[in-house]
Design an enzyme around this catalytic site. Structure first.
Site, PDB file in Angstrom:
ATOM      1  N   HIS A  43     -14.381  -2.012   1.131  1.00  0.00           N
ATOM      2  CA  HIS A  43     -13.010  -1.864   1.638  1.00  0.00           C
ATOM      3  C   HIS A  43     -13.068  -1.345   3.066  1.00  0.00           C
ATOM      4  O   HIS A  43     -13.832  -0.427   3.371  1.00  0.00           O
ATOM      5  CB  HIS A  43     -12.238  -0.880   0.756  1.00  0.00           C
ATOM      6  CG  HIS A  43     -10.776  -0.812   1.050  1.00  0.00           C
ATOM      7  ND1 HIS A  43     -10.268  -0.200   2.177  1.00  0.00           N
ATOM      8  CD2 HIS A  43      -9.698  -1.280   0.358  1.00  0.00           C
ATOM      9  CE1 HIS A  43      -8.948  -0.301   2.179  1.00  0.00           C
ATOM     10  NE2 HIS A  43      -8.580  -0.952   1.087  1.00  0.00           N
ATOM     11  N   CYS A 100      -8.255  -6.043   3.343  1.00  0.00           N
ATOM     12  CA  CYS A 100      -7.032  -5.244   3.183  1.00  0.00           C
ATOM     13  C   CYS A 100      -6.169  -5.401   4.424  1.00  0.00           C
ATOM     14  O   CYS A 100      -6.531  -4.932   5.512  1.00  0.00           O
ATOM     15  CB  CYS A 100      -7.378  -3.778   2.947  1.00  0.00           C
ATOM     16  SG  CYS A 100      -5.904  -2.733   2.782  1.00  0.00           S
ATOM     17  N   HIS A 157      -6.327  -7.061  -0.738  1.00  0.00           N
ATOM     18  CA  HIS A 157      -5.170  -6.174  -0.793  1.00  0.00           C
ATOM     19  C   HIS A 157      -4.116  -6.738   0.146  1.00  0.00           C
ATOM     20  O   HIS A 157      -4.393  -6.918   1.344  1.00  0.00           O
ATOM     21  CB  HIS A 157      -5.533  -4.761  -0.322  1.00  0.00           C
ATOM     22  CG  HIS A 157      -6.394  -3.997  -1.264  1.00  0.00           C
ATOM     23  ND1 HIS A 157      -6.763  -2.694  -1.025  1.00  0.00           N
ATOM     24  CD2 HIS A 157      -6.967  -4.345  -2.447  1.00  0.00           C
ATOM     25  CE1 HIS A 157      -7.527  -2.271  -2.028  1.00  0.00           C
ATOM     26  NE2 HIS A 157      -7.662  -3.251  -2.894  1.00  0.00           N
ATOM     27  N   ASP A 188      -0.442  -4.071  -2.482  1.00  0.00           N
ATOM     28  CA  ASP A 188      -0.985  -2.739  -2.256  1.00  0.00           C
ATOM     29  C   ASP A 188       0.162  -1.745  -2.178  1.00  0.00           C
ATOM     30  O   ASP A 188       1.245  -1.991  -2.685  1.00  0.00           O
ATOM     31  CB  ASP A 188      -1.851  -2.752  -0.992  1.00  0.00           C
ATOM     32  CG  ASP A 188      -2.912  -1.660  -0.983  1.00  0.00           C
ATOM     33  OD1 ASP A 188      -2.957  -0.859  -1.928  1.00  0.00           O
ATOM     34  OD2 ASP A 188      -3.699  -1.624  -0.036  1.00  0.00           O
ATOM     35  N   HIS A 189      -0.067  -0.636  -1.513  1.00  0.00           N
ATOM     36  CA  HIS A 189       0.900   0.459  -1.496  1.00  0.00           C
ATOM     37  C   HIS A 189       2.348  -0.030  -1.388  1.00  0.00           C
ATOM     38  O   HIS A 189       2.661  -0.892  -0.573  1.00  0.00           O
ATOM     39  CB  HIS A 189       0.627   1.384  -0.301  1.00  0.00           C
ATOM     40  CG  HIS A 189      -0.719   2.013  -0.338  1.00  0.00           C
ATOM     41  ND1 HIS A 189      -1.237   2.688   0.733  1.00  0.00           N
ATOM     42  CD2 HIS A 189      -1.670   2.065  -1.300  1.00  0.00           C
ATOM     43  CE1 HIS A 189      -2.442   3.146   0.433  1.00  0.00           C
ATOM     44  NE2 HIS A 189      -2.731   2.770  -0.793  1.00  0.00           N
ATOM     45  N   TYR A 227       2.119   4.137  -5.240  1.00  0.00           N
ATOM     46  CA  TYR A 227       1.771   3.389  -6.443  1.00  0.00           C
ATOM     47  C   TYR A 227       2.846   3.448  -7.528  1.00  0.00           C
ATOM     48  O   TYR A 227       2.554   3.507  -8.717  1.00  0.00           O
ATOM     49  CB  TYR A 227       0.433   3.876  -6.995  1.00  0.00           C
ATOM     50  CG  TYR A 227      -0.735   3.441  -6.139  1.00  0.00           C
ATOM     51  CD1 TYR A 227      -1.206   2.137  -6.190  1.00  0.00           C
ATOM     52  CD2 TYR A 227      -1.343   4.322  -5.247  1.00  0.00           C
ATOM     53  CE1 TYR A 227      -2.259   1.720  -5.393  1.00  0.00           C
ATOM     54  CE2 TYR A 227      -2.401   3.915  -4.446  1.00  0.00           C
ATOM     55  CZ  TYR A 227      -2.855   2.617  -4.521  1.00  0.00           C
ATOM     56  OH  TYR A 227      -3.893   2.199  -3.719  1.00  0.00           O
TER      57      TYR A 227
END
Length: 345
Positions: free
Chosen positions: A198, A236, A265, A310-311, A324
Site C-alpha cells: 500500500h 490507492c 482502493h 475506501d474511507h 469506516y
C-alpha cells in the site's frame, strides 16, 4: 473488477449481513486483529474468520494487513525472526485459501490525519489532513491519537522508536524494504500469494520519518526489487491522489499493464493545499480525483482483481469507526458499480 468491503471483524459495528445487502458486493477485506504484531497468525483464527464470512454468503478476498514489525523497518538484528514469522503467516494464509495480502512499509504511523470529524458544507463529517497542524504536532504530546497509529506503544517506547528513526535515511529504509521483499517473496511465490504494498498515506514524510512508497518512480523502484508477478501494488487513489503530480489513470495503465496491481482502493479526496486535503464523497465532482477516468483505466487494462470503496464520510447521523461507517461507503460502492457498468457497456 470484484467489489469488496473492509470489515474489522465481529466487533465491527458494520455487520456482514448489512454489507451483503450492498448491490454487487462480493467479497470482504479483513485481518486478524488480536495477534501481536510480528507473531505468527494461528491457522485456526484465519479459518474461523474465513468461515464466518462465508456463512454470510461473501468471500474473504484480501487480508489487509499483515503488519510488518518495526524491527524489520529499522533493520535491527531481530528482524530475521520476525521475517520468519511473517513467512509462516503467509503459509497459513495460503493453506486457508487466501491469495492476496496487502501490507505497508510506513515507519511507526499508518495513515495519518489531523482531524477525524471535520464538518463539510453538507453537514457530513470527514477525515482531513492539514499540513500546518501536523507540522506543529509532537507525536509524543498526546495531541493526536488516530486510528492509523500503532497504539500498542507506550509513550516511552514510542519515544525510543522515534529516536531510532533519526538515524534512518530514505536510502536506509529502501535497504530494509529490499531485505524484507527479497526474503518473503520466494515464500509468496511458493504458496501462490500476491503481495500488494500500500502506498504511504499521505505520500510524503511526516514527523521527520522517511516515506518512500509515494509516486510512480518509487513504485517502479519497488517492483524492481524482486522479479515476480506476485510482487505488486495496492493502488490507492486517496493516498497517491493527495499529490497532484501523481497521474492516477496513467499509473493504473502502466502498472496494471504489467499485471502488478493486485488490489485497489477507490476513494476521492479534495486537495485544499500543496500538502493538505479533505476526504470527500466518492463522486468525482466532490473531490480532486476523476473517478470515471480512474475506473475506465482499470477497465481498459482488464482488471479483474478486488477493489473496495475506501474511507467514507459519516452521514445521516451514523457513529462509528472514523472513515469506516456503512452508509457512505455503501453509496461509494454503488457509485463505483454504476461507473463500472457504464464503461463496460
Amino acid at each position: 473488477m470484484r467489489l469488496t468491503m473492509r470489515w474489522f471483524g465481529p466487533s465491527d459495528k458494520v455487520k456482514l449481513e448489512y454489507i451483503k445487502q450492498i448491490p454487487g458486493m462480493k467479497g470482504i477485506v479483513s485481518a486478524i486483529y488480536d495477534v501481536a504484531v510480528g507473531e505468527v497468525w494461528p491457522k485456526e483464527k484465519i479459518l474461523a474468520l474465513k468461515n464466518n464470512i462465508e456463512r454470510h454468503g461473501l468471500t474473504l478476498d484480501v487480508i489487509e494487513s499483515v503488519p510488518v514489525h518495526e524491527d524489520i523497518k529499522l533493520g535491527k538484528p531481530t528482524r530475521d525472526q520476525y521475517i520468519e514469522n511473517y513467512k509462516q503467516t503467509l503459509r497459513h494464509l495460503a493453506e486457508c485459501g487466501i491469495d492476496t495480502v496487502c501490507y505497508n512499509f510506513m515507519p511507526v504511523f499508518d495513515w495519518t490525519r489531523s482531524q477525524l470529524d471535520f464538518k463539510l458544507e453538507d453537514g457530513s463529517e470527514a477525515l482531513i489532513y492539514e499540513e500546518d497542524v501536523i507540522s506543529r504536532t509532537n507525536p509524543l504530546s498526546g495531541e493526536l491519537e488516530l486510528p492509523g497509529w500503532d497504539t500498542s506503544y507506550e509513550n516511552e517506547s514510542l519515544k525510543g522508536v522515534l529516536q531510532a528513526y533519526k538515524k534512518i535515511s530514505e536510502e536506509d529504509l529502501w535497504d530494509h524494504l529490499t531485505y524484507f521483499v527479497q526474503a518473503i517473496m520466494p515464500v509468496a511465490d511458493e504458496v501462490g500469494i500476491k503481495m500488494a504494498i500500500h502506498p504511504d498515506d499521505p505520500p510524503w514524510s511526516i514527523f521527520g520519518l522517511p516515506r518512500i512508497v509515494t509516486n510512480k518512480a518509487n513504485l517502479e523502484r519497488l517492483l524492481s526489487l524482486y522479479d515476480s508477478p506476485n510482487h505488486g501494488i495496492t493502488m490507492c487513489s486517496g493516498s497517491l491522489g493527495a499529490n497532484e503530480a501523481n497521474d492516477l489513470p496513467e499509473m493504473i495503465r502502466h502498472f496494471g499493464g504489467q499485471g502488478r496491481i493486485h488490489f485497489a482502493h477507490a476513494r476521492n479526496i479534495k486537495r485544499t493545499g500543496p500538502r493538505s486535503f479533505q476526504e470527500s464523497a466518492h463522486l468525482s465532482e466532490a473531490g480532486s480525483v476523476n473517478m470515471v477516468a480512474m475506473l475506465k483505466a482499470y477497465h481498459d487494462i482488464g482488471f479483474t482483481g478486488p477493489l473496495r470503496p475506501d474511507h467514507g464520510r459519516m452521514i445521516w447521523g451514523e457513529k462509528g469507526r472514523p472513515g469506516y461507517g456503512l452508509y457512505d461507503r455503501a453509496l461509494g460502492a454503488t457509485y463505483l458499480n454504476g461507473i463500472w457498468e457504464a464503461v463496460s457497456s
